[in-house]
Enzyme design. Structure first.
Site, PDB file in Angstrom:
ATOM      1  N   SER A  83       1.476  -9.717  -0.480  1.00 29.76           N
ATOM      2  CA  SER A  83       1.037  -8.165  -0.472  1.00 29.76           C
ATOM      3  C   SER A  83       1.257  -7.500   0.875  1.00 29.76           C
ATOM      4  CB  SER A  83      -0.518  -8.105  -0.728  1.00 29.76           C
ATOM      5  OG  SER A  83      -1.233  -9.045   0.183  1.00 29.76           O
ATOM      6  N   ASP A  92     -16.833 -11.440  -3.872  1.00 29.93           N
ATOM      7  CA  ASP A  92     -17.569 -10.542  -4.541  1.00 29.93           C
ATOM      8  C   ASP A  92     -16.854 -10.268  -5.880  1.00 29.93           C
ATOM      9  OD1 ASP A  92     -16.184  -7.486  -4.238  1.00 29.93           O
ATOM     10  OD2 ASP A  92     -15.437  -9.087  -2.699  1.00 29.93           O
ATOM     11  N   ASP A 136       5.261 -16.319 -16.363  1.00 28.52           N
ATOM     12  CA  ASP A 136       4.098 -16.407 -17.646  1.00 28.52           C
ATOM     13  C   ASP A 136       2.914 -16.199 -16.675  1.00 28.52           C
ATOM     14  OD1 ASP A 136       3.324 -18.890 -16.334  1.00 28.52           O
ATOM     15  OD2 ASP A 136       4.815 -19.721 -17.778  1.00 28.52           O
ATOM     16  N   LYS A 145       0.890  -1.194   0.005  1.00 28.91           N
ATOM     17  CA  LYS A 145       0.045   0.148   0.114  1.00 28.91           C
ATOM     18  C   LYS A 145       0.864   1.154  -0.058  1.00 28.91           C
ATOM     19  CE  LYS A 145      -4.360  -1.430   0.372  1.00 28.91           C
ATOM     20  NZ  LYS A 145      -5.637  -0.963  -0.291  1.00 28.91           N
ATOM     21  N   SER A 174      -9.282   0.095   6.976  1.00 28.65           N
ATOM     22  CA  SER A 174      -9.319  -0.853   7.972  1.00 28.65           C
ATOM     23  C   SER A 174      -7.753  -1.235   8.398  1.00 28.65           C
ATOM     24  CB  SER A 174     -10.283  -1.912   7.997  1.00 28.65           C
ATOM     25  OG  SER A 174      -9.609  -2.729   6.619  1.00 28.65           O
ATOM     26  N   GLY A 220      -7.332  -2.181  -6.280  1.00 27.94           N
ATOM     27  CA  GLY A 220      -6.489  -1.221  -6.849  1.00 27.94           C
ATOM     28  C   GLY A 220      -4.952  -1.920  -6.996  1.00 27.94           C
ATOM     29  N   ASN A 274      -3.967  -1.455   6.233  1.00 29.37           N
ATOM     30  CA  ASN A 274      -2.607  -1.133   5.552  1.00 29.37           C
ATOM     31  C   ASN A 274      -2.501   0.013   4.713  1.00 29.37           C
ATOM     32  OD1 ASN A 274      -1.200  -3.628   6.352  1.00 29.37           O
ATOM     33  ND2 ASN A 274      -1.778  -4.560   4.807  1.00 29.37           N
ATOM     34  N   GLY A 330     -10.518  -4.485  -3.071  1.00 20.42           N
ATOM     35  CA  GLY A 330     -11.141  -3.220  -3.810  1.00 20.42           C
ATOM     36  C   GLY A 330     -10.675  -3.271  -5.301  1.00 20.42           C
ATOM     37  N   GLU A 332      -9.014 -14.684  -4.329  1.00 27.87           N
ATOM     38  CA  GLU A 332     -10.041 -14.178  -3.165  1.00 27.87           C
ATOM     39  C   GLU A 332     -10.489 -15.147  -2.156  1.00 27.87           C
ATOM     40  OE1 GLU A 332     -13.440 -11.080  -4.203  1.00 27.87           O
ATOM     41  OE2 GLU A 332     -13.742 -13.038  -5.170  1.00 27.87           O
ATOM     42  N   ALA A 359     -15.573 -13.757   1.063  1.00 28.79           N
ATOM     43  CA  ALA A 359     -15.655 -12.526   0.642  1.00 28.79           C
ATOM     44  C   ALA A 359     -15.332 -12.501  -0.875  1.00 28.79           C
ATOM     45  CB  ALA A 359     -14.608 -11.572   1.263  1.00 28.79           C
TER      46      ALA A 359
END
Length: 333
Positions: free
Chosen positions: A318, A220, A182, A63, A88, A192, A90, A190, A214, A218
């Site tokens: 991440s 979505d 590859d 982030k 909430s 980004g 990072n 979100g 994912e 969650a």
């Protein structure tokens, strides 16, 4: 010479040009994070894996790239009034740190259920914490009030072209560090991070595979890809606290067009991947950061013939901001 990005620069909030500009802008401040490999994990996965360790980035997560790019994109007059965000975890810490480096105020709206370790990071970096209720509506309403009171500039956690461009610098580094890659597997929330990564990677190598990872609780983005539109869930429930947001109107078109598939894993697979990161890679990885490894080790990935040619896989670790109390409670259930 690089091939052109698959779409014109007007189609998305960022492009390869803005990502390259971001790389120059943040270079004096952001770490060039290492890529590590493991023959043991290669053997388990049956592929060659390259881990881009954003857990070693300033603030402990990717982030910082986007936050730094956003803050150093501001002119002096706007910057002087400070920045505000709602987050909430990072992104909150990253924005506080980047603001500290530029010497400007950072007003951080944080929901009351945010992980303690991430709240402490915000305070450590000098961010002014303003509490909200856990709902997105409360976060947004509180941030809007801070904006009115201070005149600060809103820096959205992911639905912002400056943020997307900053995150895209990961691809510029990673594909230089390991050009044989590859396939990229990237956490999605979100959008980004994966938007920036996908835009840069597809511009460099249009044939590269981009997969989102994912949590089942969650999922979505998975539903959005199926439905062909942004789909929000009535509730989310996952240990991966950094992956509970929904796609935005700037990130969704990029995810829709450039992300090849979404791989869904459950929390037990995420926890097992965290354990492997500790035991084999010897790095501290938060649940959101471990999900890429969980995805590549999942049976749905291993047995899908469509993925059989994905042999050199870059995995974006991440972040490494682990709430150890929550982790141990989950492991010991």
């Amino acid at each position: 010479m690089e091939p052109n990005c698959p779409t014109s620069s007007n189609d998305y909030a960022a492009d390869i040009s803005s990502i390259r500009q971001a790389q120059v802008r943040i270079e004096p401040f952001a770490h060039r994070t290492p890529v590590i490999t493991s023959e043991t994990l290669d053997s388990i996965a049956g592929r060659k894996l390259y881990f881009k360790c954003e857990c070693f980035q300033k603030g402990g997560a990717f982030k910082f790239r986007g936050a730094c790019n956003a803050i150093y994109s501001l002119d002096d007059d706007h910057a002087a009034k400070g920045v505000v965000t709602h987050s909430s975890g990072n992104h909150a810490a990253a924005l506080a740190l980047a603001a500290k480096l530029r010497g400007i105020p950072a007003y951080i709206v944080i929901p009351k259920n945010a992980p303690k370790c991430k709240v402490e990071n915000v305070k450590r970096y000098g961010g002014q914490v303003i509490w909200s209720e856990p709902s997105m509506q409360s976060r947004e309403d509180t941030a809007n009030k801070v904006l009115q009171d201070t005149g600060a500039v809103l820096i959205h956690p992911y639905n912002d072209g400056r943020i997307i461009s900053g995150q895209g610098t990961i691809s510029l580094e990673l594909l230089e560090q390991a050009s044989e890659i590859d396939t990229l597997i990237v956490p999605i929330s979100g959008g980004g991070l994966i938007s920036g990564v996908a835009l840069a990677a597809k511009a460099i190598n249009p044939s590269i595979h981009i997969f989102a990872a994912e949590p089942m609780g969650a999922a979505d983005a998975f539903q959005s890809k199926i439905n062909g539109r942004i789909t929000k869930l009535s509730e989310v429930n996952t240990i991966a606290d950094g992956l509970r947001a929904f796609l935005g109107d700037l990130t969704w078109p990029i995810v829709r067009d450039l992300v090849d598939d979404v791989i869904v894993v459950d929390d037990e697979e995420i926890i097992q991947a965290m354990r492997l990161c500790y035991e084999i890679l010897k790095i501290a990885v938060e649940p959101s950061g471990a999900i890429g490894l969980a995805a590549v080790l999942s049976s749905s990935f291993k047995t899908n013939p469509a993925y059989s040619k994905c042999n050199n896989i870059g995995i974006v670790i991440s972040g490494g901001n682990v709430d150890l109390g929550v982790l141990w409670n989950s492991v010991n259930k």
